[in-house]
Design a protein around this motif. Structure first.
Motif, PDB file in Angstrom:
ATOM      1  N   ASN A  96      46.447  29.466   6.650  1.00  7.08           N
ATOM      2  CA  ASN A  96      47.782  29.413   7.412  1.00  7.08           C
ATOM      3  C   ASN A  96      48.027  28.702   8.473  1.00  7.08           C
ATOM      4  O   ASN A  96      46.849  27.565   8.726  1.00  7.08           O
ATOM      5  N   GLU A  97      49.033  28.338   8.758  1.00  3.71           N
ATOM      6  CA  GLU A  97      49.199  27.160   9.995  1.00  3.71           C
ATOM      7  C   GLU A  97      47.797  27.790  11.394  1.00  3.71           C
ATOM      8  O   GLU A  97      47.743  26.883  11.751  1.00  3.71           O
ATOM      9  N   ASP A  98      47.816  29.043  11.266  1.00  2.00           N
ATOM     10  CA  ASP A  98      47.152  30.014  12.767  1.00  2.00           C
ATOM     11  C   ASP A  98      45.919  28.632  12.862  1.00  2.00           C
ATOM     12  O   ASP A  98      44.849  29.121  13.619  1.00  2.00           O
ATOM     13  N   GLY A  99      45.042  28.454  11.569  1.00  2.11           N
ATOM     14  CA  GLY A  99      43.676  27.965  11.465  1.00  2.11           C
ATOM     15  C   GLY A  99      42.748  28.968  10.860  1.00  2.11           C
ATOM     16  O   GLY A  99      43.449  30.022  10.726  1.00  2.11           O
ATOM     17  N   LEU A 135      32.099  32.608   6.766  1.00  3.55           N
ATOM     18  CA  LEU A 135      32.749  31.181   5.595  1.00  3.55           C
ATOM     19  C   LEU A 135      33.575  30.706   4.612  1.00  3.55           C
ATOM     20  O   LEU A 135      34.968  30.539   4.617  1.00  3.55           O
ATOM     21  N   GLN A 136      32.693  31.131   3.619  1.00  2.00           N
ATOM     22  CA  GLN A 136      33.535  30.937   2.179  1.00  2.00           C
ATOM     23  C   GLN A 136      34.176  32.413   2.708  1.00  2.00           C
ATOM     24  O   GLN A 136      35.292  32.394   1.903  1.00  2.00           O
ATOM     25  N   ASP A 137      34.810  33.721   3.529  1.00  6.71           N
ATOM     26  CA  ASP A 137      35.566  34.672   3.397  1.00  6.71           C
ATOM     27  C   ASP A 137      36.957  34.057   4.596  1.00  6.71           C
ATOM     28  O   ASP A 137      37.918  34.421   5.271  1.00  6.71           O
ATOM     29  N   GLY A 138      36.505  32.142   4.865  1.00  2.00           N
ATOM     30  CA  GLY A 138      37.339  31.911   6.036  1.00  2.00           C
ATOM     31  C   GLY A 138      37.648  31.594   7.146  1.00  2.00           C
ATOM     32  O   GLY A 138      38.680  31.288   7.983  1.00  2.00           O
ATOM     33  N   PHE A 139      36.256  32.114   7.280  1.00  2.00           N
ATOM     34  CA  PHE A 139      36.440  32.325   9.225  1.00  2.00           C
ATOM     35  C   PHE A 139      35.529  30.774   9.605  1.00  2.00           C
ATOM     36  O   PHE A 139      34.754  30.393   9.455  1.00  2.00           O
ATOM     37  N   ALA A 140      35.958  30.226  11.037  1.00  2.00           N
ATOM     38  CA  ALA A 140      34.732  29.052  11.939  1.00  2.00           C
ATOM     39  C   ALA A 140      33.716  30.341  12.704  1.00  2.00           C
ATOM     40  O   ALA A 140      33.849  31.528  12.593  1.00  2.00           O
ATOM     41  N   VAL A 141      32.565  29.766  12.312  1.00  2.00           N
ATOM     42  CA  VAL A 141      31.735  30.151  13.607  1.00  2.00           C
ATOM     43  C   VAL A 141      30.834  29.999  14.434  1.00  2.00           C
ATOM     44  O   VAL A 141      30.693  28.261  13.717  1.00  2.00           O
ATOM     45  N   ALA A 171      32.319  30.099  24.184  1.00  2.08           N
ATOM     46  CA  ALA A 171      31.111  28.975  23.539  1.00  2.08           C
ATOM     47  C   ALA A 171      32.793  29.675  21.886  1.00  2.08           C
ATOM     48  O   ALA A 171      32.888  28.179  21.709  1.00  2.08           O
ATOM     49  N   ALA A 172      33.680  30.420  22.313  1.00  2.74           N
ATOM     50  CA  ALA A 172      34.761  30.357  21.502  1.00  2.74           C
ATOM     51  C   ALA A 172      36.395  29.248  21.979  1.00  2.74           C
ATOM     52  O   ALA A 172      36.735  29.249  21.106  1.00  2.74           O
ATOM     53  N   LEU A 173      35.818  29.327  23.097  1.00  2.70           N
ATOM     54  CA  LEU A 173      36.491  28.192  23.845  1.00  2.70           C
ATOM     55  C   LEU A 173      36.120  26.860  23.407  1.00  2.70           C
ATOM     56  O   LEU A 173      37.198  26.091  23.250  1.00  2.70           O
ATOM     57  N   ALA A 174      34.824  26.911  23.234  1.00  2.00           N
ATOM     58  CA  ALA A 174      34.266  25.505  23.185  1.00  2.00           C
ATOM     59  C   ALA A 174      34.742  25.311  21.292  1.00  2.00           C
ATOM     60  O   ALA A 174      34.732  24.032  21.203  1.00  2.00           O
ATOM     61  N   ALA A 175      34.492  26.171  21.073  1.00  2.91           N
ATOM     62  CA  ALA A 175      34.823  25.943  19.491  1.00  2.91           C
ATOM     63  C   ALA A 175      36.208  25.520  19.431  1.00  2.91           C
ATOM     64  O   ALA A 175      37.215  24.302  18.349  1.00  2.91           O
ATOM     65  N   ARG A 176      37.052  26.220  19.825  1.00  2.60           N
ATOM     66  CA  ARG A 176      38.452  25.244  19.627  1.00  2.60           C
ATOM     67  C   ARG A 176      38.455  24.512  20.249  1.00  2.60           C
ATOM     68  O   ARG A 176      39.882  22.861  20.011  1.00  2.60           O
ATOM     69  N   ALA A 182      42.558  23.344  14.264  1.00  5.40           N
ATOM     70  CA  ALA A 182      42.095  24.398  12.788  1.00  5.40           C
ATOM     71  C   ALA A 182      41.233  25.350  12.640  1.00  5.40           C
ATOM     72  O   ALA A 182      41.464  26.118  12.251  1.00  5.40           O
ATOM     73  N   VAL A 183      40.819  25.284  14.375  1.00  3.83           N
ATOM     74  CA  VAL A 183      40.741  26.783  14.788  1.00  3.83           C
ATOM     75  C   VAL A 183      41.781  27.808  15.549  1.00  3.83           C
ATOM     76  O   VAL A 183      42.102  27.205  16.448  1.00  3.83           O
TER      77      VAL A 183
END
Length: 415
Positions: A96-99, A135-141, A171-176, A182-183
């Motif tokens: 969805n649009e949430d990323g 990743l295949q389950d739709g999560f960014a890591v 690290a979570a904030l860095a990913a965003r 998209a994250v």
């Protein structure tokens, strides 16, 4: 047991050989100017570098973007430091649009020196199949190396709860920051062993990931109650029970104390004189977990050198107090908590984990806890993946979390 720990996904003992020349990593891991680090905001990207992931590889089959990141976080005292890790974005589009919802992965013990960082290894710490599943389950890591692992010239402060917790949250904030919209703002902290400890710390430090929405912590066999565990190890040592397979971990705790306060906690505050002498050598700090036990067996054999200082608990109240301050459940978590523990674990005491669950409950956390009969320290990750998946899906669907609180309730049995 130790051989199996090295083999299964590498979550406890990892092959973390130094980065090979010609890989392009060398300059990436140069520590940046500290003035620039101090000016950066928590989670701000300081540097990034693509990770080769050809489509024919397991990682490449599931990832649209793979890169090493260097970002600003803080050490145990709250001082700004540069830390490294890696970011993986799925090949499949967000639902969805949430990323893509984000997992901030916290790894198990790897070592103390820069080259022991998972982001420096081709296998990303030996857990590529696990990462690909998510990743295949739709999560960014995103995965933090933890302060002191990765950048050159550093020594890791082993089991420093606040530093590790902040690094996982930042690290979570860095990913965003790196991945943009998209994250998703929604994120989980997930870890095993040392990483379970770090993930619990991240739940207590989740507010550090400003502007994001923390959905909860999943901790597999989390480290806890260090002073108690070390006192029990001394009892075993005095009674002639071998600590083989655990000596490296115990030595790392002694180094972690020294990193925090070299004057108050010399190496021999916790460690036997012979082990302390070896762990004080800068070159030994670069021996990763798959090397340190063998090194100690050669240069500080257990039968003659011991491992821990027998009277440390009685004679070092300041060290005991500091170790107790590293226990999770220092503050209420910003989200619900899932704790998963194998009952055949010889590294993290199942009884200690039950005590931790009670302490988390007493802090007011919403805690679910699952135990797995016959499952050891490394096997709990594979055994508990289904329960973890269900728990994360429920959080994403806003299903109210179940719990075992109040304290004293028995953990539910895993599927």
């Amino acid at each position: 047991m130790r051989r199996r720990a090295i083999a299964v996904l590498g979550v406890l003992a990892l092959s973390t050989a130094a980065a090979q020349s010609g890989t392009g990593q060398d300059r990436f891991y140069d520590y940046p100017d500290q003035a620039l680090v101090a000016k950066a905001a928590p989670g701000e990207i300081l540097r990034s570098q693509p990770i080769p992931a050809p489509a024919s590889s397991l990682l490449g089959s599931a990832v649209s973007r793979a890169e090493r990141i260097m970002y600003r976080t803080a050490d145990e005292r709250g001082n700004p430091v540069a830390a490294t890790g890696f970011l993986l974005l799925p090949r499949k589009a967000p639902r969805n649009e949430d990323g893509w919802p984000l997992i901030s992965w916290a790894h198990g013990t790897t070592g103390l020196g820069p080259t022991c960082a998972p982001s420096r290894t081709e296998s990303l710490g030996g857990v590529t199949p696990l990462l690909v599943k998510w990743l295949q389950d739709g999560f960014a890591v995103v995965a933090a190396d933890y302060p002191g692992l990765g950048p050159e010239g550093q020594v890791h402060g082993y089991l420093h709860l606040r530093a590790e917790g902040r690094s996982v949250a930042h690290a979570a904030l860095a990913a965003r920051n790196a991945g943009g919209r998209a994250v998703s703002e929604k994120w989980f902290a997930v870890g095993i062993s040392q990483g379970g400890h770090a993930a619990l710390g991240a739940g207590e430090e989740a507010a550090e990931a400003k502007g994001m929405r923390f959905l909860g912590t999943a901790a597999f066999a989390p480290s806890s109650h260090l002073s108690t565990a070390l006192a029990e190890a001394v009892d075993k040592q005095v009674n002639g029970v071998s600590l083989e397979g655990l000596r490296g971990l115990l030595a790392y705790i002694g180094v972690g104390a020294h990193v925090f306060d070299p004057e108050k906690f010399p190496y021999d505050a916790l460690l036997s004189p012979e082990v302390a002498k070896e762990m004080a050598r800068p070159a030994v700090h670069n021996l990763c977990l798959d090397q340190i036990d063998e090194y100690l067996s050669l240069f500080a054999p257990e039968e003659t050198a011991g491992t821990l200082k027998p009277n440390w608990y009685k004679n070092s109240p300041a060290l005991r107090e500091w170790l107790d301050s590293l226990n999770p459940a220092q503050r209420t978590s910003a989200g619900p908590v899932l704790v998963l523990q194998g009952e055949a674990d010889k590294v993290v005491s199942p009884e200690g984990t039950r005590k931790l669950v009670a302490e988390l409950c007493a802090m007011g956390d919403v805690v679910d806890s699952k135990s797995y009969p016959g499952v050891d320290h490394v096997g709990v990750l594979l055994t508990g993946l289904r329960d973890l998946g269900t728990w994360m899906r429920d959080r994403l669907e806003n299903t109210p979390p179940a719990g075992v609180c109040p304290a004293g309730s028995l953990p539910t049995r895993g599927k």
